[in-house]
Design a protein around this motif. Structure first.
Motif, PDB file in Angstrom:
ATOM      1  N   PRO A 148       0.807  -1.223   0.000  1.00 48.53           N
ATOM      2  CA  PRO A 148       0.000   0.000   0.000  1.00 48.53           C
ATOM      3  C   PRO A 148       0.841   1.275   0.000  1.00 48.53           C
ATOM      4  CG  PRO A 148       0.240  -0.787   2.247  1.00 48.53           C
ATOM      5  CD  PRO A 148       1.040  -1.713   1.371  1.00 48.53           C
ATOM      6  N   PHE A 149       2.161   1.132  -0.149  1.00 46.60           N
ATOM      7  CA  PHE A 149       2.996   2.323   0.063  1.00 46.60           C
ATOM      8  C   PHE A 149       2.936   3.286  -1.106  1.00 46.60           C
ATOM      9  CE2 PHE A 149       4.768  -1.269   2.399  1.00 46.60           C
ATOM     10  CZ  PHE A 149       4.444  -0.832   3.666  1.00 46.60           C
ATOM     11  N   ASN A 150       2.336   2.838  -2.224  1.00 47.71           N
ATOM     12  CA  ASN A 150       2.155   3.768  -3.335  1.00 47.71           C
ATOM     13  C   ASN A 150       0.947   4.684  -3.091  1.00 47.71           C
ATOM     14  OD1 ASN A 150       0.228   1.826  -3.595  1.00 47.71           O
ATOM     15  ND2 ASN A 150       0.752   1.243  -5.690  1.00 47.71           N
ATOM     16  N   GLN A 151       0.289   4.480  -1.970  1.00 49.89           N
ATOM     17  CA  GLN A 151      -0.844   5.331  -1.599  1.00 49.89           C
ATOM     18  C   GLN A 151      -0.324   6.506  -0.777  1.00 49.89           C
ATOM     19  OE1 GLN A 151      -4.124   4.345  -2.675  1.00 49.89           O
ATOM     20  NE2 GLN A 151      -2.652   3.149  -3.883  1.00 49.89           N
ATOM     21  N   ARG A 152      -0.205   7.637  -1.410  1.00 51.62           N
ATOM     22  CA  ARG A 152       0.402   8.784  -0.737  1.00 51.62           C
ATOM     23  C   ARG A 152      -0.354   9.213   0.518  1.00 51.62           C
ATOM     24  NH1 ARG A 152       4.364  11.717  -3.028  1.00 51.62           N
ATOM     25  NH2 ARG A 152       5.036  11.085  -5.105  1.00 51.62           N
ATOM     26  N   TRP A 153      -1.689   9.047   0.487  1.00 52.12           N
ATOM     27  CA  TRP A 153      -2.465   9.529   1.628  1.00 52.12           C
ATOM     28  C   TRP A 153      -2.120   8.784   2.906  1.00 52.12           C
ATOM     29  CZ3 TRP A 153      -5.521   5.787   3.725  1.00 52.12           C
ATOM     30  CH2 TRP A 153      -5.855   4.726   2.896  1.00 52.12           C
ATOM     31  N   LEU A 154      -1.502   7.579   2.754  1.00 53.05           N
ATOM     32  CA  LEU A 154      -1.113   6.834   3.957  1.00 53.05           C
ATOM     33  C   LEU A 154      -0.104   7.610   4.806  1.00 53.05           C
ATOM     34  CD1 LEU A 154      -0.719   3.116   2.930  1.00 53.05           C
ATOM     35  CD2 LEU A 154      -2.207   4.053   4.689  1.00 53.05           C
TER      36      LEU A 154
END
Ligand code: HEC
Ligand code: HEC
Ligand code: HEC
Length: 474
Positions: free
Chosen positions: A199-205
């Protein structure tokens, strides 16, 4: 980024730990996903969503004018030229070039891949090119990126960009950096994209990362400390981001606030403990030695700067004024000692080799460390290990009383042999050749183990597999 505490475990343990960490981090990220949706919504709609950070720029400037006399301020700017010069100085203090210049013919145009445990992040172009750089960014956009880690379209930036430190830099200094960047030649170059796993390509994380590891806000001077100390704290905790490398990381890859400056490993390189501990840190160094190290990369009888620290010296700290270096040292002096359990300071090991006949083997054996040392290293470092030219800038340093050879792990030593040393400063063009392509992993392991046994900390040994693994690090 693989980081650990100052007492460095064997590489296998590190790798295992990284794997465990990756797993834990992935689990954590998944667990928080639902909660995240809520927080993301809250960020956008909740009360106080955009706090004081979005002060109109005029007001921000006025705030800065009020700070003009505090410890964080430098000489007042009369003309634009002064502003640009100050911006250049500050950009060097922040070492923007280290990450945003991948190719010297394209300064500040980005393209440097940064490996993290979650994948690769490629640095963006920060020249004033309107299409591929930050030419269309307003000053407010730039301030928001530096202070909050938020990009032009409102997206979260990854903390591989050290905004967690840059947030401490005054608006005035950030705008000076911007003014300097505006004077650079615009370079039309779009760096390749990131390759981060879900999920690290999810910037909002990064909202979570920020929740645990980021406190937005400018440096607040401590009135109990001297102006010099405050200036040092402002630089070290802010622009110079020393902790990005020297402070170990927690499970979410944030800095471990309880172990500040106690040393960490990144891409194989051990950024040593620089707390005031006399045995594990740099508590035994004099002020002059610390200043000399930061301005030339050499503190004779203690250490030389190789790898990432050679870059820090060459691109950044060598340009700092004597006063600023003095302030940095004054601040480092107040860093609480943290012991890594070492029995002796890194730079207090070793004896000259005294039996040359033992080194003159009748037959050259490809994996005899002593013979390999004489064949490959002794021309510069002498067969006794005492070097040539002693303390002159650009000398071939003694390997006795050298922090890399006396460290509690031999990582940096093997990396120095693999990649050599390259450091250009005003004093000298320092060059040690790389042996990575000439010597095999077992030869490098043999030399490393001979050097630590003879000239350094004999407990620091490396296996052939560990050398192979270091070779693959970027
Ligand atoms: C340790 C490496 C590192 C250093 C040092 C660094 N940056 Fe960056 N910077 C990055 C990375 C990586 C990104 C991209 C982050 C992302 O994609 O989320 C970035 C992004 C940016 C951005 C956002 C650009 C965009 O297109 O979104 C700006 C602006 C920026 N950096 C300015 C600076 C300035 C000014 C300095 C020096 C004061 C600096 N950086 C120093 C690694 C670094
Ligand atoms: C990009 C990572 C990085 C940054 C940023 C960084 N360092 Fe280092 N530092 C290292 C590494 C790696 C070494 C070990 C160098 C070697 O093996 O020659 C080191 C070594 C040192 C040493 C010598 C310790 C010894 O015993 O040999 C000192 C002192 C030091 N750093 C101070 C600083 C200060 C002060 C800053 C901030 C101005 C800073 N460093 C920023 C990576 C970094
Ligand atoms: C052509 C000369 C030359 C040769 C050959 C050479 N070195 Fe070096 N070495 C240097 C120079 C120059 C430096 C950097 C001095 C400085 O940082 O100011 C250096 C630095 C070092 C350091 C200190 C690095 C640090 O970060 O503190 C070690 C350890 C070292 N060399 C080991 C070796 C070993 C082992 C070999 C053989 C495999 C070797 N060198 C071969 C010239 C040489």
């Amino acid at each position: 980024m693989t980081k650990n505490t100052s007492r460095v475990p064997p590489l296998e343990a590190l790798v295992a730990r990284t794997r465990r960490r990756r797993f834990t981090v992935a689990t954590l990220a998944a667990l928080f996903s639902l909660f995240a949706l809520y927080v993301a919504w809250y960020e956008a709609h909740g009360p106080g969503a955009r706090r004081s950070d979005e002060l109109p720029i005029t007001q921000a400037r006025a705030d800065d004018a009020l700070q003009a006399n505090d410890a964080t301020a430098t000489a007042p700017t009369a003309a634009g030229a002064d502003l640009v010069k100050r911006g250049e100085y500050l950009a060097r203090a922040g070492d923007c070039a280290a990450c945003h210049t991948a190719d010297k013919t394209r300064p500040f145009a980005g393209g440097l891949p940064i490996n993290t445990p979650f994948g690769t992040i490629v640095t963006p172009n920060i020249t004033p090119d309107p299409d591929t750089g930050i030419g269309q960014w307003s000053d407010a956009d730039f301030l928001r990126a530096m202070h909050e880690g938020i990009g032009k379209s409102g997206e979260r930036l990854y903390p591989a960009f050290p905004y967690a430190e840059y947030t401490k830099v005054t608006d005035r200094d950030v705008l000076a950096i911007r003014a300097y960047l505006n004077t650079l030649a615009p370079i039309h170059y779009a760096p390749p994209g990131n390759s981060l796993k879900f999920p690290f390509n999810q910037r909002w994380l990064m909202v979570f990362w920020n929740m645990f590891n980021f406190t937005e806000g400018r440096y607040v001077p401590d009135p109990k400390q001297s102006a010099e100390w405050n200036r040092g704290a402002y630089l070290v905790e802010g622009l110079a981001h020393c902790e990005e490398c020297h402070t170990p990381r927690n499970v979410t890859q944030g800095l471990k606030t309880g172990a500040r400056f106690s040393g960490a490993v990144q891409a194989g390189w051990h950024a040593y403990n620089i707390t005031q501990d006399k045995t594990s840190g740099v508590g035994g160094w004099s002020d002059d030695e610390l200043v000399s190290y930061l301005s030339t990369g050499a503190a004779p009888g203690r250490a030389n700067a190789a790898g990432p620290m050679a870059e820090v010296v060459a691109d950044s700290t060598q340009y700092l004024t004597h006063e600023d270096l003095g302030s940095i040292v004054a601040y480092l002096r107040s860093v609480p000692p943290i012991s890594g359990g070492e029995s002796r300071p890194r730079d207090q090991w070793g004896n000259p080799a005294d039996d040359v006949t033992a080194l003159r083997g009748t037959k050259i054996n490809a994996v005899n460390g002593a013979q390999l040392f004489v064949a490959n290293c002794a021309t510069c470092h002498s067969w006794t290990g005492q070097g040539v030219g002693a303390s002159a800038p650009g000398a071939y340093p003694s390997l006795i009383h050298n922090s890399v050879v006396g460290a509690s792990d031999a990582n940096n030593l093997a990396l120095v042999i693999l990649h050599g040393v390259r450091r250009t400063t005003k004093q000298a063009d320092v060059l040690m050749p790389a042996f990575g392509s000439q010597l095999t992993d077992d030869q490098i392991a043999a030399i490393t183990n001979y050097v630590t046994r003879q000239f350094g900390n004999p407990q620091s040994t490396l296996t052939v597999d560990q050398v192979a693994s270091l070779r693959t690090q970027q």
